[in-house]
Design a protein around this motif. Sequence first.
Motif: not given
Length: 710
Positions: A234-260
């Motif tokens: 059955s189809e479900i609304n995108e906003a409801d799916a992100l709120q109920i079935y997806f993990t809640a995002p934490k505040s801010g962005k994830h910092t990644i150090l990468m390269g040489p």
Amino acid sequence: MPSSRRSGRVQANTKYNTDPFASVGISDESDSEKTAKTAKAPKRKGKRRVEESASDEEFVAPGSDADMNEGPDDDDDDVSEEAEEVGAEEIDDGDEMEVESTASTPKRKATHARPHVHKRRPPNNEVAPSPDEIHFRGIMDPKDHVAKPMHYALTFGSDERDLLSAMYMRDRWFRGIDACLPTRFALEQPEGSDYGYGPTMGIEPEQFRTEQTRGWDWFYDDLGKKLQKQQTLSEINEADALQIYFTAPKSGKHTILMGPTNQQTPIQLGYQESYNFGKIWKNMKARKSDQSAQSQVREGWLMNFGSKVQCIAWAPNQDGLSQYMAVVAPLSDEQKKIYHPAGSEPLSPFHPTPPYSCALQLWEFKGKKTGERTNTLDMEFEPRLRLALCSDWGDLRRMAWCPMGREKRSKDKTGDREHLGLLAGIWGDGILRVLDISIQRKSEKAEFLKIVSPIFEAKPPSTLCSSLTWLSPSDIAVGCNNGFVAIWNIQQSNTSDKLPYFYHPVHTSYVLSIASAYPTNPHLLSTIAMDGETRLWSMLDPTGEILFSFFSTDENNFGRMLPTRRFFASSTVGRCPSTVSCVAQPSFWHPCLMYGGCGGEVMASNPFRRLLYNKEQQWQQLWFTHDWAQGADPHSSGVSRFYDGYQADSQSLARNLAGEKKPSLGLSLTSIHDESTHVTSLGWNPSRPCAAWASAALGCGLVRVEDLAI
């Protein structure tokens, strides 16, 4: 007159006797044997093994004199040889007591190492034991010194089909450059027909072809249509799916150090975002390969899913440029608190979990042609979410696509949808479910659907499912938390009871993992349980132990190969710096495997080389190392650091490395790493054009996808 200085060492002429019959004058030894024992043995000098670089000429040509005369030893023999070498170097230690025997044997430092026993080569290399010997396994002990042909017969089998498949893999992956990761040159080579059963791993080519065609007829007939109608979405609304079935995002962005290492670049990666980390390496060039022009050192994608990724799996049988990867990132602990009222009992793996919300995400990647038979990642196409299947059955703990080959048919595309394959999973309620995964062909927008009912679901009586593996296009074997193994055929789902046609106790406790020896011996299964036992058994006769290979790890973080013909004797093929947390088995298209550790390392190696030549140096290479630390904001997702560019090196596979120092307290120490540092899941792409694509999921919510073809 001062006395002359004498040595402080105590000289003792002692003869040790451990034979109770010899102490009373009874012996069954001949005079010649006694004379041989009292003869002076030559003094052995310690010598170190010289490490040679991996090259195409480092193997002995099959069939040569050296190849036939040098006998392989078991890993325990390798350990004994290394212990002798170390002991020989320490003979001249002046602080140790010297003990001399009447036989005038060379002086050695007394150690607790097991003595090295030289076994006699069987006469004429016969496999059958002599009449006066007792063998309860019906096969020679691989620790015996035997020639290469006998070693191959004991490891792979004496049948033509077994040996041809081993020769095919040997000649295709014998080069030194293939010691850790697959090369694009080897992947581009055609399978050919010179080896007969080789490309099909010992299976009749016609039988292999039949499984890809007629083996799937049931899915396209009336029975398959009936099963597909049982699945309700059955189809479900995108906003409801992100709120109920997806993990809640934490505040801010994830910092990644990468390269040489000397100039790492910080990256800010938001929730459900992806990043092409090849931009960091744009100023560094790789060496020119055999198949492609000079390109960047590394190219790949980093993706942020916001929380610990439970499992990932690539969809098989995808020969086009589009590739699909299933990802499961459960809800965070804060989101699950609503399911745990105050005073409720703690959760247990032996009982169903509350009906947590969960989403199975399907992401699309694009490839581009690099040769006639291989593709690499298309970095111009950013990965996108194509399908989200939501459910209320608890966390999706285990999942596996049906790996059996399937020929494309016109019925795979019906209307505006395209069928990708069958996916089996085990949810938190302990029930096995099978889903028919399909996506929209013309729309690029992500779909959000809720699963009302799958095409098949079943649960063993009075227990829960814990692990699973596919045996055929319609048979699934499941390990249970009571030590039983159940096998269902999803074609029989029209029955009301849905009882397994095989249900037998194999272990006494929770089955942690189950794997099938498909395609050569699909009836052979290997299981690992909480009772500490690893077993190989046949579904045709589950009470008889049957003594091809399985890969496993032990408590000392060693990777071990267990051939099906001598499952009782393992061969060490690698070592992880930390506790092994996940394993990516070799693909059908190359023999390289990967295993990740709790310390964030991902190791890659080619174990087939050591399986063929037991004395061969084993090489392994770090794909990357990941570190995680909590940032300044305690509510953020933290900071990750990646280290790349490791050089392949040979490993000492002794149980106790000579260079390791014992702790001063006399206790073994174990490092404890943050849960966000762990490597939680690994996988190779099972499709032929993209066989070198690898994916790794981390405890902090990051997923790394990269083409590892050299």
